[in-house]
Scaffold this active site. Structure first.
Site, PDB file in Angstrom:
ATOM      1  N   SER A 124       0.833  -1.201   0.000  1.00  0.00           N
ATOM      2  CA  SER A 124       0.000   0.000   0.000  1.00  0.00           C
ATOM      3  C   SER A 124       0.866   1.248   0.000  1.00  0.00           C
ATOM      4  O   SER A 124       1.986   1.249   0.533  1.00  0.00           O
ATOM      5  CB  SER A 124      -0.845  -0.024   1.278  1.00  0.00           C
ATOM      6  N   TYR A 148      -1.617  -1.119  10.987  1.00  0.00           N
ATOM      7  CA  TYR A 148      -1.908  -1.657   9.650  1.00  0.00           C
ATOM      8  C   TYR A 148      -0.735  -1.356   8.706  1.00  0.00           C
ATOM      9  O   TYR A 148      -0.188  -2.243   8.053  1.00  0.00           O
ATOM     10  CB  TYR A 148      -3.200  -1.057   9.075  1.00  0.00           C
ATOM     11  N   LYS A 152       2.205  -3.888   6.793  1.00  0.00           N
ATOM     12  CA  LYS A 152       2.576  -3.927   5.371  1.00  0.00           C
ATOM     13  C   LYS A 152       4.088  -3.731   5.207  1.00  0.00           C
ATOM     14  O   LYS A 152       4.747  -4.414   4.428  1.00  0.00           O
ATOM     15  CB  LYS A 152       1.834  -2.837   4.586  1.00  0.00           C
TER      16      LYS A 152
HETATM   17  P1  NAD Z   1     -10.859  -7.164   1.238  1.00  0.00           P
HETATM   18  O1  NAD Z   1     -11.044  -7.209   2.701  1.00  0.00           O
HETATM   19  O2  NAD Z   1     -12.042  -6.919   0.372  1.00  0.00           O
HETATM   20  O3  NAD Z   1     -10.182  -8.533   0.746  1.00  0.00           O
HETATM   21  C1  NAD Z   1      -9.281  -9.256   1.555  1.00  0.00           C
HETATM   22  C2  NAD Z   1      -9.754 -10.700   1.584  1.00  0.00           C
HETATM   23  O4  NAD Z   1      -8.859 -11.466   2.390  1.00  0.00           O
HETATM   24  C3  NAD Z   1     -11.156 -10.849   2.218  1.00  0.00           C
HETATM   25  O5  NAD Z   1     -11.965 -11.584   1.329  1.00  0.00           O
HETATM   26  C4  NAD Z   1     -10.896 -11.604   3.515  1.00  0.00           C
HETATM   27  O6  NAD Z   1     -11.962 -12.469   3.837  1.00  0.00           O
HETATM   28  C5  NAD Z   1      -9.617 -12.351   3.189  1.00  0.00           C
HETATM   29  N1  NAD Z   1      -8.778 -12.687   4.346  1.00  0.00           N
HETATM   30  C6  NAD Z   1      -8.388 -11.854   5.355  1.00  0.00           C
HETATM   31  N2  NAD Z   1      -7.597 -12.522   6.202  1.00  0.00           N
HETATM   32  C7  NAD Z   1      -7.483 -13.794   5.733  1.00  0.00           C
HETATM   33  C8  NAD Z   1      -6.781 -14.950   6.180  1.00  0.00           C
HETATM   34  N3  NAD Z   1      -6.064 -14.946   7.291  1.00  0.00           N
HETATM   35  N4  NAD Z   1      -6.884 -16.075   5.455  1.00  0.00           N
HETATM   36  C9  NAD Z   1      -7.628 -16.111   4.319  1.00  0.00           C
HETATM   37  N5  NAD Z   1      -8.307 -15.046   3.850  1.00  0.00           N
HETATM   38  C10 NAD Z   1      -8.229 -13.900   4.555  1.00  0.00           C
HETATM   39  O7  NAD Z   1      -9.717  -6.105   0.927  1.00  0.00           O
HETATM   40  P2  NAD Z   1      -9.207  -5.517  -0.451  1.00  0.00           P
HETATM   41  O8  NAD Z   1      -9.583  -4.094  -0.496  1.00  0.00           O
HETATM   42  O9  NAD Z   1      -9.576  -6.393  -1.561  1.00  0.00           O
HETATM   43  O10 NAD Z   1      -7.639  -5.561  -0.213  1.00  0.00           O
HETATM   44  C11 NAD Z   1      -6.833  -6.636  -0.641  1.00  0.00           C
HETATM   45  C12 NAD Z   1      -5.398  -6.406  -0.187  1.00  0.00           C
HETATM   46  O11 NAD Z   1      -4.942  -5.167  -0.704  1.00  0.00           O
HETATM   47  C13 NAD Z   1      -5.232  -6.328   1.321  1.00  0.00           C
HETATM   48  O12 NAD Z   1      -4.029  -6.975   1.668  1.00  0.00           O
HETATM   49  C14 NAD Z   1      -5.150  -4.841   1.591  1.00  0.00           C
HETATM   50  O13 NAD Z   1      -4.406  -4.554   2.745  1.00  0.00           O
HETATM   51  C15 NAD Z   1      -4.422  -4.357   0.345  1.00  0.00           C
HETATM   52  N6  NAD Z   1      -4.689  -2.941   0.057  1.00  0.00           N
HETATM   53  C16 NAD Z   1      -5.991  -2.514  -0.068  1.00  0.00           C
HETATM   54  C17 NAD Z   1      -6.259  -1.174  -0.310  1.00  0.00           C
HETATM   55  C18 NAD Z   1      -7.673  -0.676  -0.427  1.00  0.00           C
HETATM   56  O14 NAD Z   1      -7.896   0.518  -0.317  1.00  0.00           O
HETATM   57  N7  NAD Z   1      -8.681  -1.515  -0.651  1.00  0.00           N
HETATM   58  C19 NAD Z   1      -5.197  -0.270  -0.438  1.00  0.00           C
HETATM   59  C20 NAD Z   1      -3.892  -0.733  -0.337  1.00  0.00           C
HETATM   60  C21 NAD Z   1      -3.654  -2.078  -0.086  1.00  0.00           C
HETATM   61  C1  UD1 Z   2      -6.792   5.204   4.119  1.00  0.00           C
HETATM   62  C2  UD1 Z   2      -5.859   4.657   5.176  1.00  0.00           C
HETATM   63  C3  UD1 Z   2      -4.663   4.024   4.495  1.00  0.00           C
HETATM   64  C4  UD1 Z   2      -5.102   2.972   3.485  1.00  0.00           C
HETATM   65  C5  UD1 Z   2      -6.059   3.626   2.484  1.00  0.00           C
HETATM   66  C6  UD1 Z   2      -6.593   2.669   1.462  1.00  0.00           C
HETATM   67  C7  UD1 Z   2      -6.165   6.082   7.169  1.00  0.00           C
HETATM   68  C8  UD1 Z   2      -5.528   7.103   8.061  1.00  0.00           C
HETATM   69  N1  UD1 Z   2      -5.440   5.722   6.084  1.00  0.00           N
HETATM   70  O1  UD1 Z   2      -6.103   6.167   3.396  1.00  0.00           O
HETATM   71  O2  UD1 Z   2      -3.807   3.417   5.435  1.00  0.00           O
HETATM   72  O3  UD1 Z   2      -3.988   2.424   2.799  1.00  0.00           O
HETATM   73  O4  UD1 Z   2      -7.168   4.189   3.199  1.00  0.00           O
HETATM   74  O5  UD1 Z   2      -7.391   1.689   2.075  1.00  0.00           O
HETATM   75  O6  UD1 Z   2      -7.247   5.588   7.425  1.00  0.00           O
HETATM   76  N2  UD1 Z   2     -12.332  11.217   3.930  1.00  0.00           N
HETATM   77  C9  UD1 Z   2     -13.355  12.041   4.373  1.00  0.00           C
HETATM   78  N3  UD1 Z   2     -14.465  11.467   4.925  1.00  0.00           N
HETATM   79  C10 UD1 Z   2     -14.624  10.114   5.045  1.00  0.00           C
HETATM   80  C11 UD1 Z   2     -13.570   9.278   4.582  1.00  0.00           C
HETATM   81  C12 UD1 Z   2     -12.439   9.870   4.043  1.00  0.00           C
HETATM   82  O7  UD1 Z   2     -13.261  13.255   4.279  1.00  0.00           O
HETATM   83  O8  UD1 Z   2     -15.656   9.657   5.580  1.00  0.00           O
HETATM   84  C13 UD1 Z   2     -11.141  11.842   3.297  1.00  0.00           C
HETATM   85  C14 UD1 Z   2      -9.825  11.546   3.998  1.00  0.00           C
HETATM   86  O9  UD1 Z   2      -9.560  12.484   4.991  1.00  0.00           O
HETATM   87  C15 UD1 Z   2      -8.840  11.587   2.827  1.00  0.00           C
HETATM   88  C16 UD1 Z   2      -9.665  11.083   1.639  1.00  0.00           C
HETATM   89  O10 UD1 Z   2     -11.032  11.292   2.007  1.00  0.00           O
HETATM   90  O11 UD1 Z   2      -8.452  12.904   2.578  1.00  0.00           O
HETATM   91  C17 UD1 Z   2      -9.453   9.635   1.317  1.00  0.00           C
HETATM   92  O12 UD1 Z   2      -9.665   8.857   2.493  1.00  0.00           O
HETATM   93  P1  UD1 Z   2      -9.617   7.264   2.494  1.00  0.00           P
HETATM   94  O13 UD1 Z   2     -10.506   6.729   1.432  1.00  0.00           O
HETATM   95  O14 UD1 Z   2      -9.833   6.796   3.885  1.00  0.00           O
HETATM   96  O15 UD1 Z   2      -8.125   6.912   2.017  1.00  0.00           O
HETATM   97  P2  UD1 Z   2      -6.715   7.385   2.641  1.00  0.00           P
HETATM   98  O16 UD1 Z   2      -6.880   8.476   3.605  1.00  0.00           O
HETATM   99  O17 UD1 Z   2      -5.807   7.616   1.495  1.00  0.00           O
END
Ligand code: NAD
Ligand code: UD1
Length: 337
Positions: A124, A148, A152
Site C-alpha cells: 500500500s 496496519y 505492510k
Molecule cells: P478485502 O477485505 O475486500 O479482501 C481481503 C480478503 O482477504 C477478504 O476476502 C478476507 O476475507 C480475506 N482474508 C483476510 N484474512 C485472511 C486470512 N487470514 N486467510 C484467508 N483469507 C483472509 O480487501 P481488499 O480491499 O480487496 O484488499 C486486498 C489487499 O490489498 C489487502 O491486503 C489490503 O491490505 C491491500 N490494500 C488494499 C487497499 C484498499 O484501499 N482496498 C489499499 C492498499 C492495499
Molecule cells: C486510508 C488509510 C490508508 C489505506 C487507504 C486505502 C487512514 C488514516 N489511512 O487512506 O492506510 O492504505 O485508506 O485503504 O485511514 N475522507 C473524508 N471522509 C470520510 C472518509 C475519508 O473526508 O468519511 C477523506 C480523507 O480524509 C482523505 C480522503 O477522504 O483525505 C481519502 O480517504 P480514504 O478513502 O480513507 O483513504 P486514505 O486516507 O488515502
C-alpha cells in the site's frame, strides 16, 4: 498458468480473478470469508462463465496450503488476504500482526516447501507515511504511522530479507494507491461491513440513502480547496496491473517494487462533485475536524510501472464514480443472496 489467489473473494481479489480468467489464467482462490461472501463466486461465474476453484480456509493454516499445492500445479501466488482497517489496527494490533505478518510468513513457508517461487504481494501507498513531496516514487523513504501500515512495511521487509537469501525467487511488491470503482456489470464491487472507513464507499452509501451525510475530514490542508488529495485508481486498472506483473516480471528472478496509481490527485470535494454528477443527486456533507493520521496529499509517480510492466491506468475519474454508483444502486445493501 494457474495462480493461487489468497483473499480472492475480496474487493480487489475478485476483480483480479475476473481479469485473469478473461486472459486465460486460472485462479484458485483461498479465502476465509472473514471480510467477503461466497456469493462473490456466483458473480464471478456470472460475468466470466467460469467458476473459480475455491477453498474456504486461512493463510495461517499450513494444512490447507499443503492440500492446495498438492492438488494443483501452482505457478505463482497473488497474495491479497489481509486485514485493512486502520482504526481497528490501532485497537487490535496483535490481530493485524498475526493475520498480515504471521499469515504471510506461513504462506511463504508453504510455497517454499511446495517449490513455488513466484509471489505478488498487495502492499500500500501507506508505506510512504507522510511523503516529503509528490508525486511519490518507489525509492522514497518508507515509514508507518499505524499498526496496519506497519504490518505492510514489516511484510515488505521480511520479503526483502527472504529474497536476499533466495535470489532465485521472483517477489513483486505492488503498492496500491486508492482503489475505487467496480465491475462494469454492476454485479461486483466494494462491500464494506459497518461504517465505511474509505471515502468513496461512504459517499456511495449517502447517495443510496443508507447514510444521511458525508463527514469531510478537514478543509484546512495546504491543498487547492483545503481537503485531502489522493490518487484514486479504478479497481479494474489495478487488477490489470497484477496481470501485467504476472506476465512481465514474475517470470524474472528479483525483488520488484511498483506503485500502482494513476499519477493524478483529486480532492475530497472533487470526488463528491464527480459523484453527484454520476448519481444525479446532491451528496450532503459537513466539514469535520481532520482525521488523526491523515496526510494532505498523496499521489503516485507510476512511470516505473509503465516502463517495466507496459501497464498504465486507463479509466477516468468519471468511470470510477459511474461504476461505483451502478454497483451501489444495483446492490444497495452490498452482496445479498
Ligand atoms: P478485502 O477485505 O475486500 O479482501 C481481503 C480478503 O482477504 C477478504 O476476502 C478476507 O476475507 C480475506 N482474508 C483476510 N484474512 C485472511 C486470512 N487470514 N486467510 C484467508 N483469507 C483472509 O480487501 P481488499 O480491499 O480487496 O484488499 C486486498 C489487499 O490489498 C489487502 O491486503 C489490503 O491490505 C491491500 N490494500 C488494499 C487497499 C484498499 O484501499 N482496498 C489499499 C492498499 C492495499
Ligand atoms: C486510508 C488509510 C490508508 C489505506 C487507504 C486505502 C487512514 C488514516 N489511512 O487512506 O492506510 O492504505 O485508506 O485503504 O485511514 N475522507 C473524508 N471522509 C470520510 C472518509 C475519508 O473526508 O468519511 C477523506 C480523507 O480524509 C482523505 C480522503 O477522504 O483525505 C481519502 O480517504 P480514504 O478513502 O480513507 O483513504 P486514505 O486516507 O488515502
Amino acid at each position: 498458468m494457474k495462480v493461487l489467489v489468497t483473499g480472492g473473494t475480496g474487493y480487489i481479489g475478485s476483480h483480479t480473478c475476473i481479469q485473469m480468467i478473461a486472459s486465460g489464467v486460472t485462479p484458485v482462490i483461498l479465502d476465509n470469508l472473514y471480510n467477503s461472501k461466497a456469493l462473490v463466486l456466483d458473480r464471478i461465474e456470472e460475468v466470466t462463465g467460469t467458476r473459480p476453484e475455491f477453498y474456504q480456509g486461512d493463510i495461517r493454516d499450513s494444512a490447507i496450503l499443503e492440500t492446495i499445492f498438492a492438488q494443483h500445479r501452482i505457478d505463482a501466488v497473488i497474495h491479497f488476504a489481509g486485514l485493512k482497517a486502520v482504526g481497528e489496527s490501532v485497537e487490535k494490533p496483535l490481530m493485524y500482526y498475526e493475520n498480515n505478518v504471521a499469515g504471510t510468513l506461513n504462506l511463504v513457508q508453504a510455497m517454499e516447501r511446495a517449490g513455488v517461487t513466484r509471489l505478488i504481494f498487495s502492499s500500500s501507498a501507506t508505506v510512504y507515511g507522510d511523503p516529503a513531496s509528490v508525486p511519490i516514487r518507489e525509492n522514497f523513504p518508507t515509514s508507518a504511522t499505524n499498526p496496519y501500515g506497519r504490518s505492510k512495511l514489516m511484510v515488505e521487509e521480511c520479503l526483502s530479507d527472504f529474497h536476499k537469501a533466495n535470489p532465485e525467487w521472483s517477489i513483486t511488491l505492488l503498492r496500491y494507491f486508492n482503489p475505487v470503482g467496480a465491475h462494469k456489470s454492476g454485479r461486483l464491487g466494494e462491500d464494506p461491513q459497518g461504517i465505511p472507513n474509505n471515502l468513496l464507499p461512504f459517499v456511495a452509501q449517502v447517495a443510496v440513502g443508507r447514510r444521511e451525510k458525508l463527514g469531510v475530514f478537514g478543509n484546512d490542508y495546504p491543498t487547492p480547496d483545503g481537503t485531502g488529495v489522493r490518487d484514486y485508481i479504478h479497481v479494474v486498472d489495478l487488477a490489470d496491473g497484477h496481470l501485467a506483473a504476472l506476465n512481465k516480471v514474475s517470470q524474472k528472478a528479483g525483488l520488484h517494487i511498483f506503485n500502482l496509481g494513476t499519477g493524478h490527485g483529486n480532492s475530497v470535494l472533487e470526488m463528491v462533485a464527480a459523484f453527484e454528477q454520476a448519481a444525479q443527486k446532491p451528496i450532503p456533507y459537513q466539514i469535520l475536524p481532520r482525521r488523526p493520521g491523515d496526510i494532505a496529499e498523496c499521489w503516485a509517480d507510476p512511470s516505473y510501472a509503465e516502463q517495466q510492466l507496459g501497464w498504465k491506468a486507463q479509466r477516468s475519474l468519471q468511470e470510477m464514480v459511474e461504476d461505483t454508483w451502478r454497483w451501489q444502486e444495483m446492490n444497495p445493501q452490498g452482496y445479498q443472496d
